[in-house]
Scaffold this active site. Structure first.
Site, mmCIF file in Angstrom:
data_model
loop_
_atom_site.group_PDB
_atom_site.id
_atom_site.type_symbol
_atom_site.label_atom_id
_atom_site.label_comp_id
_atom_site.label_asym_id
_atom_site.label_seq_id
_atom_site.Cartn_x
_atom_site.Cartn_y
_atom_site.Cartn_z
ATOM 1 N N ASP A 1 5.994 -1.279 -0.161
ATOM 2 C CA ASP A 1 6.291 -0.828 -1.552
ATOM 3 C C ASP A 1 7.385 -1.693 -2.260
ATOM 4 O OD1 ASP A 1 4.283 1.246 -2.082
ATOM 5 O OD2 ASP A 1 5.415 2.293 -0.336
ATOM 6 N N GLU B 1 -3.771 10.075 -5.471
ATOM 7 C CA GLU B 1 -3.418 9.552 -4.015
ATOM 8 C C GLU B 1 -2.142 10.322 -4.134
ATOM 9 O OE1 GLU B 1 -3.279 5.337 -3.840
ATOM 10 O OE2 GLU B 1 -5.250 5.357 -4.695
#
Lengths: 255, 395
Positions: free
Chosen positions: A57, A46
């Site tokens: 995040d 990824e």
């Protein structure tokens, strides 16, 4: 059938995927890291394209994203870097990032470019399911790009069934209610959630991510799903001056 | 044309809920319940009672005679500056804290730029005895020490946002991350008409008390409930949406939204979103925002922290794009001079945010028969440092 769908057809267990941020630690490290990961046994990759406001995040990926942006990384530049991707990397590759960057690039342009350079799918955490279904699914299908959806412990069964219907590669199981980079707590609650998902007999395989940081958490994830994704723990371990070596050392500890 | 939210959470092409799956259950819970809860008679009764007895509403609609004479029109000021805590922000936090209680939430989080929304949130949490965590950019914490102290005194925990540019947009990111990590017991009180659906609609409804009162008061003053112009400043746009709300469908009323041009729209130090921005997604909704070609959000600038935001609410984007609203920009200098002018003509020191709206009067071609309402969204006490430095009032 894209590379990702082929992979899931012939390998059902113990899949290991690694996330890293394009343009981090140095602008031109993207392909170097991808190659090193394949050589050291990653089943698929990824590659994150950075965004200024990554709300899903935690601190590690916030920081790698900021550094990448400061280094001058853009989505357009990433596609340039990936022009030679398929000369060097054979495993499936996903792009991961936030919807605004994709919208500014143009969704059709984005899918077209993915196909051209050999990217197989993408994960866009803040693209809502109904938007995808109504507006973007035809474009993704046209270019054969798999869109990956996230499921969390709070996701309702109805919603999971719908996600299963719209998915054509795998479902990303977020291990707990958290942003990226927290450590996985193997509480009864988490175990129950994984078991609950298995019991639903979904048509798509599941890969567990968020909180997978070492061999221990990776092995645990594998007892409940087809594989696991490591992000923050890997990004934290990249040594800017010794890319290949630091990738190799990290991967050795997992497998 | 419909200027309000549709059943999908959109205003024309703007709005929606662009959120990660981790936030979906929280936002979905809110979406399913907010209209039902807000429309309950018991909710409305308690909300109105608190606005009256605790906030001090209705806020006066004041005919500013000397200002009217100077500009040659009838200029009214909607005095949100006289509310408890000094600005319109409290209208929304009262509504949301009652809603959070109905949803059974025990913990409140909020973001704040200058600290006004943080103070308004900490205030209602003290009022209802709920735990309160306010995220504030590290840089803003240093710039706004008095408001940080007020929040702490009110019992709130002030958390420094140290990511990104360390200002309002990053405080919002941190609050969203907190909500991801605490999905069950926590309610997020967003301070403006931004965020994923249903926030823009919910906050607009709580702030709509401003235009609801204005209509009645204007009728008492002039015999006509409709003015010719309504003016309000826009950061995210909550006081403006409250000021516009009940006039939106009266198409004879011209709606003028005033953004912060900062040091000038072309200076590179500006927050004039509709002039400089493009369509995109920020903080959960599709709207207009200042960004690079690559889609990275650009850091805005304004002398007023309340307007220092790189986007606008989706309903504003719709009013702008449809032409229903006129969106203009006022520089730091123009706003500061308008603030001084109001002080010396009417004895009212306005917040620098509100001074942007006042500065627009200078640029309009007004007739003696025109009626103009300006939303005086907040008082200037919090801005005394900036005023003192700007006008060299130290001695």
């Amino acid at each position: 059938m894209n590379r990702l769908q082929q992979l899931f057809q012939h390998k059902k267990k113990d899949l290991l995927s690694i996330y890293f941020t394009a343009g981090y630690p140095n602008l031109n490290d993207t392909l170097k890291i991808a190659q090193a990961l394949e050589q050291n046994g990653a089943d698929f990759l990824e590659i994150g394209f950075p965004y200024s406001d990554p709300v899903a995040d935690g601190p590690v990926i916030q920081q790698s994203s900021k550094t990448a942006l400061d280094n001058g990384m853009t989505l357009a530049l990433l596609f340039e870097q990936l022009e030679d991707l398929r000369k060097q990397v054979t495993v499936p590759v996903l792009l991961m990032g936030y919807v605004n960057v994709v919208l500014q690039y143009g969704v059709e342009n984005f899918c077209k470019k993915c196909l051209e350079v050999g990217v197989d799918g993408c994960i866009i955490p803040d693209l809502p399911m109904y938007e995808y279904e109504e507006l973007y699914q035809p474009v993704f299908k046209k270019y054969g790009i798999s869109n990956i959806f996230l499921v969390t412990p709070q996701t309702t069964e109805e919603h999971i069934r719908k996600i299963d219907e719209l998915s054509n590669a795998f479902i990303y199981l977020v291990s707990s209610s958290s942003t990226t980079g927290n450590s996985l707590e193997l509480s009864n609650q988490a175990t129950q959630y994984f078991q609950h998902i298995s019991a639903l007999k979904l048509k798509n395989p599941q890969i567990i991510g968020f909180g997978i940081s070492d061999k221990n958490t990776y092995d645990t994830a594998n007892t409940y799903a087809s594989g696991a994704i490591i992000g923050s723990a890997f990004v934290k371990n990249i040594d800017a001056n010794h890319i290949e070596e630091s990738v190799k050392n990290f991967m050795k500890k997992i497998r | 044309m419909n200027y309000f939210v549709d059943e999908r959470g959109y205003y024309g092409e703007f709005g929606g809920a662009y959120i990660p799956e981790m936030l979906y259950p929280n936002v979905e819970e809110l979406r399913r319940n907010y209209l039902h809860i807000i429309n309950e008679p018991s909710f409305q009764e308690e909300f109105k009672q608190l606005l009256k007895d605790y906030v001090g509403r209705p806020s006066p609609l004041y005919l500013a005679k000397r200002l009217s004479k100077k500009y040659g029109a009838n200029i009214f000021l909607k005095r949100e500056d006289l509310n408890h805590t000094g600005a319109h922000k409290i209208n929304n936090t009262i509504g949301q804290i009652l809603l959070a209680e109905k949803l059974g939430k025990k913990r409140i989080i909020a973001e704040t730029g200058a600290g006004q929304h943080g103070v308004a949130t900490a205030t209602v949490c003290a009022l209802r005895g709920l735990e309160c965590v306010v995220y504030m950019g590290e840089i803003d914490i240093k710039r706004q020490a008095p408001n940080v102290a007020r929040m702490k005194m009110l019992g709130a925990k002030v958390m420094a946002a140290t990511s990104g540019s360390k200002t309002l947009k990053d405080a919002t990111n941190e609050a969203m991350r907190d909500w991801i990590n605490n999905p069950v017991d926590t309610h997020y009180i967003i301070g403006s008409v931004v965020g994923p659906h249903p926030y823009p609609d919910m906050v607009a409804q709580f702030q709509s008390i401003i235009s609801f009162e204005t209509k009645k008061q204007l009728k008492e003053h002039t015999g006509n409930e409709l003015p010719d112009y309504v003016l309000a400043c826009v950061g995210g746009g909550s006081n403006a949406m409250g000021m516009f709300y009940h006039f939106i469908d009266d198409e004879s009323v011209k709606l003028i939204a005033i953004e912060a041009a900062g040091k000038g729209v072309d200076s590179g130090f500006s927050a004039a979103t509709t002039t400089l921005g493009r369509e995109g997604v920020l903080h959960g909704s599709k709207s207009i925002l200042m960004q690079t070609n690559d889609g990275q959000v650009v850091e805005p600038h304004s002398i007023s922290a309340g307007l220092d935001y790189p986007g606008i609410g989706p309903q504003h984007a719709h009013l702008f794009k449809s032409g229903r609203g006129q969106y203009v920009a006022i520089t730091d200098d123009e706003a500061m001079n308008a603030g001084l002018l109001l002080t010396q003509y009417e004895g009212i020191i306005p917040a620098i945010e509100s001074a942007h709206a006042l500065a627009q009067l200078e640029k309009m071609q007004l007739n003696p028969s025109d009626t103009v309402v300006v939303c005086l969204s907040g008082r200037g006490d919090k801005d005394m440092d900036t005023y003192m430095k700007y006008f060299d009032l130290q001695d």
